[in-house]
Design a protein around this motif. Structure first.
Motif, PDB file in Angstrom:
ATOM      1  N   GLU A   7       0.833  -1.210   0.000  1.00 37.25           N
ATOM      2  CA  GLU A   7       0.000   0.000   0.000  1.00 37.25           C
ATOM      3  C   GLU A   7       0.865   1.257   0.000  1.00 37.25           C
ATOM      4  O   GLU A   7       0.572   2.222  -0.710  1.00 37.25           O
ATOM      5  CB  GLU A   7      -0.912   0.022   1.230  1.00 37.25           C
ATOM      6  CG  GLU A   7      -2.002  -1.012   1.224  1.00 37.25           C
ATOM      7  CD  GLU A   7      -2.736  -1.105   2.547  1.00 37.25           C
ATOM      8  OE1 GLU A   7      -2.329  -0.434   3.530  1.00 37.25           O
ATOM      9  OE2 GLU A   7      -3.713  -1.871   2.620  1.00 37.25           O
ATOM     10  N   LEU A   8       1.927   1.248   0.795  1.00 32.79           N
ATOM     11  CA  LEU A   8       2.813   2.406   0.861  1.00 32.79           C
ATOM     12  C   LEU A   8       3.540   2.621  -0.461  1.00 32.79           C
ATOM     13  O   LEU A   8       3.699   3.765  -0.901  1.00 32.79           O
ATOM     14  CB  LEU A   8       3.818   2.249   2.002  1.00 32.79           C
ATOM     15  CG  LEU A   8       3.225   2.307   3.405  1.00 32.79           C
ATOM     16  CD1 LEU A   8       4.289   1.983   4.445  1.00 32.79           C
ATOM     17  CD2 LEU A   8       2.597   3.664   3.677  1.00 32.79           C
ATOM     18  N   LYS A   9       3.964   1.543  -1.099  1.00 32.05           N
ATOM     19  CA  LYS A   9       4.622   1.665  -2.402  1.00 32.05           C
ATOM     20  C   LYS A   9       3.672   2.262  -3.431  1.00 32.05           C
ATOM     21  O   LYS A   9       4.061   3.103  -4.239  1.00 32.05           O
ATOM     22  CB  LYS A   9       5.141   0.306  -2.880  1.00 32.05           C
ATOM     23  CG  LYS A   9       6.365  -0.154  -2.143  1.00 32.05           C
ATOM     24  CD  LYS A   9       6.848  -1.506  -2.645  1.00 32.05           C
ATOM     25  CE  LYS A   9       8.081  -1.952  -1.872  1.00 32.05           C
ATOM     26  NZ  LYS A   9       8.558  -3.259  -2.328  1.00 32.05           N
TER      27      LYS A   9
ATOM     28  N   ASP B 233       4.783  10.358  -6.651  1.00 34.51           N
ATOM     29  CA  ASP B 233       6.022  10.512  -7.425  1.00 34.51           C
ATOM     30  C   ASP B 233       5.684  10.575  -8.917  1.00 34.51           C
ATOM     31  O   ASP B 233       5.870   9.621  -9.663  1.00 34.51           O
ATOM     32  CB  ASP B 233       6.962   9.343  -7.121  1.00 34.51           C
ATOM     33  CG  ASP B 233       8.271   9.412  -7.876  1.00 34.51           C
ATOM     34  OD1 ASP B 233       8.632  10.505  -8.363  1.00 34.51           O
ATOM     35  OD2 ASP B 233       8.927   8.358  -7.991  1.00 34.51           O
ATOM     36  N   ALA B 234       5.211  11.725  -9.353  1.00 32.09           N
ATOM     37  CA  ALA B 234       4.672  11.894 -10.713  1.00 32.09           C
ATOM     38  C   ALA B 234       5.674  11.570 -11.815  1.00 32.09           C
ATOM     39  O   ALA B 234       5.310  11.007 -12.842  1.00 32.09           O
ATOM     40  CB  ALA B 234       4.153  13.321 -10.893  1.00 32.09           C
ATOM     41  N   ASP B 235       6.953  11.905 -11.614  1.00 33.25           N
ATOM     42  CA  ASP B 235       7.927  11.660 -12.677  1.00 33.25           C
ATOM     43  C   ASP B 235       8.602  10.294 -12.557  1.00 33.25           C
ATOM     44  O   ASP B 235       9.409   9.929 -13.402  1.00 33.25           O
ATOM     45  CB  ASP B 235       8.965  12.777 -12.750  1.00 33.25           C
ATOM     46  CG  ASP B 235       9.795  12.927 -11.487  1.00 33.25           C
ATOM     47  OD1 ASP B 235       9.697  12.074 -10.574  1.00 33.25           O
ATOM     48  OD2 ASP B 235      10.555  13.907 -11.405  1.00 33.25           O
ATOM     49  N   GLY B 236       8.271   9.548 -11.520  1.00 33.58           N
ATOM     50  CA  GLY B 236       8.782   8.192 -11.371  1.00 33.58           C
ATOM     51  C   GLY B 236      10.267   8.081 -11.105  1.00 33.58           C
ATOM     52  O   GLY B 236      10.862   7.029 -11.335  1.00 33.58           O
ATOM     53  N   ASP B 237      10.872   9.142 -10.564  1.00 35.55           N
ATOM     54  CA  ASP B 237      12.318   9.108 -10.332  1.00 35.55           C
ATOM     55  C   ASP B 237      12.720   8.483  -8.991  1.00 35.55           C
ATOM     56  O   ASP B 237      13.883   8.409  -8.661  1.00 35.55           O
ATOM     57  CB  ASP B 237      12.928  10.500 -10.469  1.00 35.55           C
ATOM     58  CG  ASP B 237      12.518  11.456  -9.358  1.00 35.55           C
ATOM     59  OD1 ASP B 237      11.624  11.125  -8.548  1.00 35.55           O
ATOM     60  OD2 ASP B 237      13.087  12.566  -9.312  1.00 35.55           O
ATOM     61  N   GLY B 238      11.727   8.053  -8.210  1.00 37.03           N
ATOM     62  CA  GLY B 238      12.029   7.430  -6.926  1.00 37.03           C
ATOM     63  C   GLY B 238      12.088   8.405  -5.774  1.00 37.03           C
ATOM     64  O   GLY B 238      12.465   8.024  -4.663  1.00 37.03           O
TER      65      GLY B 238
ATOM     66  N   GLY C  96      18.154  15.959   4.135  1.00 34.42           N
ATOM     67  CA  GLY C  96      18.177  17.371   3.792  1.00 34.42           C
ATOM     68  C   GLY C  96      18.353  17.669   2.316  1.00 34.42           C
ATOM     69  O   GLY C  96      18.767  18.766   1.961  1.00 34.42           O
ATOM     70  N   ASP C  97      18.003  16.733   1.439  1.00 31.40           N
ATOM     71  CA  ASP C  97      18.198  16.975   0.010  1.00 31.40           C
ATOM     72  C   ASP C  97      16.996  17.621  -0.679  1.00 31.40           C
ATOM     73  O   ASP C  97      16.999  17.818  -1.885  1.00 31.40           O
ATOM     74  CB  ASP C  97      18.611  15.682  -0.718  1.00 31.40           C
ATOM     75  CG  ASP C  97      17.519  14.624  -0.742  1.00 31.40           C
ATOM     76  OD1 ASP C  97      16.461  14.816  -0.114  1.00 31.40           O
ATOM     77  OD2 ASP C  97      17.729  13.579  -1.391  1.00 31.40           O
ATOM     78  N   GLY C  98      15.955  17.942   0.092  1.00 36.67           N
ATOM     79  CA  GLY C  98      14.803  18.642  -0.475  1.00 36.67           C
ATOM     80  C   GLY C  98      13.795  17.745  -1.172  1.00 36.67           C
ATOM     81  O   GLY C  98      12.917  18.212  -1.878  1.00 36.67           O
ATOM     82  N   ARG C  99      13.926  16.456  -0.967  1.00 35.45           N
ATOM     83  CA  ARG C  99      12.984  15.503  -1.554  1.00 35.45           C
ATOM     84  C   ARG C  99      12.906  14.288  -0.638  1.00 35.45           C
ATOM     85  O   ARG C  99      13.768  14.081   0.216  1.00 35.45           O
ATOM     86  CB  ARG C  99      13.411  15.116  -2.968  1.00 35.45           C
ATOM     87  CG  ARG C  99      14.797  14.533  -3.022  1.00 35.45           C
ATOM     88  CD  ARG C  99      15.318  14.383  -4.416  1.00 35.45           C
ATOM     89  NE  ARG C  99      16.589  13.651  -4.367  1.00 35.45           N
ATOM     90  CZ  ARG C  99      17.159  13.128  -5.408  1.00 35.45           C
ATOM     91  NH1 ARG C  99      16.598  13.251  -6.598  1.00 35.45           N
ATOM     92  NH2 ARG C  99      18.286  12.484  -5.291  1.00 35.45           N
ATOM     93  N   PHE C 100      11.854  13.486  -0.823  1.00 31.95           N
ATOM     94  CA  PHE C 100      11.635  12.330   0.027  1.00 31.95           C
ATOM     95  C   PHE C 100      11.917  11.045  -0.741  1.00 31.95           C
ATOM     96  O   PHE C 100      11.331  10.821  -1.805  1.00 31.95           O
ATOM     97  CB  PHE C 100      10.186  12.266   0.525  1.00 31.95           C
ATOM     98  CG  PHE C 100       9.816  13.420   1.406  1.00 31.95           C
ATOM     99  CD1 PHE C 100      10.128  13.402   2.746  1.00 31.95           C
ATOM    100  CD2 PHE C 100       9.162  14.510   0.881  1.00 31.95           C
ATOM    101  CE1 PHE C 100       9.787  14.465   3.562  1.00 31.95           C
ATOM    102  CE2 PHE C 100       8.824  15.577   1.679  1.00 31.95           C
ATOM    103  CZ  PHE C 100       9.139  15.558   3.024  1.00 31.95           C
ATOM    104  N   SER C 101      12.766  10.214  -0.185  1.00 31.40           N
ATOM    105  CA  SER C 101      12.960   8.871  -0.722  1.00 31.40           C
ATOM    106  C   SER C 101      11.826   7.996  -0.199  1.00 31.40           C
ATOM    107  O   SER C 101      11.066   8.397   0.697  1.00 31.40           O
ATOM    108  CB  SER C 101      14.304   8.303  -0.254  1.00 31.40           C
ATOM    109  OG  SER C 101      14.284   8.118   1.158  1.00 31.40           O
ATOM    110  N   PHE C 102      11.704   6.798  -0.715  1.00 32.12           N
ATOM    111  CA  PHE C 102      10.675   5.894  -0.226  1.00 32.12           C
ATOM    112  C   PHE C 102      10.881   5.611   1.262  1.00 32.12           C
ATOM    113  O   PHE C 102       9.922   5.576   2.034  1.00 32.12           O
ATOM    114  CB  PHE C 102      10.666   4.581  -1.028  1.00 32.12           C
ATOM    115  CG  PHE C 102       9.621   3.616  -0.540  1.00 32.12           C
ATOM    116  CD1 PHE C 102       8.275   3.896  -0.709  1.00 32.12           C
ATOM    117  CD2 PHE C 102       9.987   2.453   0.102  1.00 32.12           C
ATOM    118  CE1 PHE C 102       7.304   3.008  -0.240  1.00 32.12           C
ATOM    119  CE2 PHE C 102       9.027   1.560   0.563  1.00 32.12           C
ATOM    120  CZ  PHE C 102       7.680   1.850   0.392  1.00 32.12           C
TER     121      PHE C 102
END
Length: 72
Positions: A12-14, A21-26, A56-62
């Protein structure tokens, strides 16, 4: 103590992560959050960045996303 989600919950989380993640970059960016949740105030997104973006990279990984949504 934190437990990692398994099985159905992990699937479900995936699925939820992939939907944001609209652009699918992970990674989920502030822009993608804004597009998926247009009513979300900028302050809320800023709070997410401060509280959940552990590297702190300004984006969220899974992994960061899982920690964010698994908070007790």
């Amino acid at each position: 103590m934190s437990t990692e989600p398994t099985g159905e919950r992990l699937a479900e989380l995936k699925q939820a992560f992939a939907a944001i993640d609209a652009d699918g970059d992970g990674f989920i960016t502030e822009r993608e959050f804004g597009e998926r949740f247009p009513g979300l105030p900028a302050e809320a997104i800023g709070s997410l960045n401060r509280d959940a973006d552990s590297d702190g990279d300004g984006r969220f990984s899974f992994e960061e996303f899982v920690r964010l949504v698994s908070v007790d």
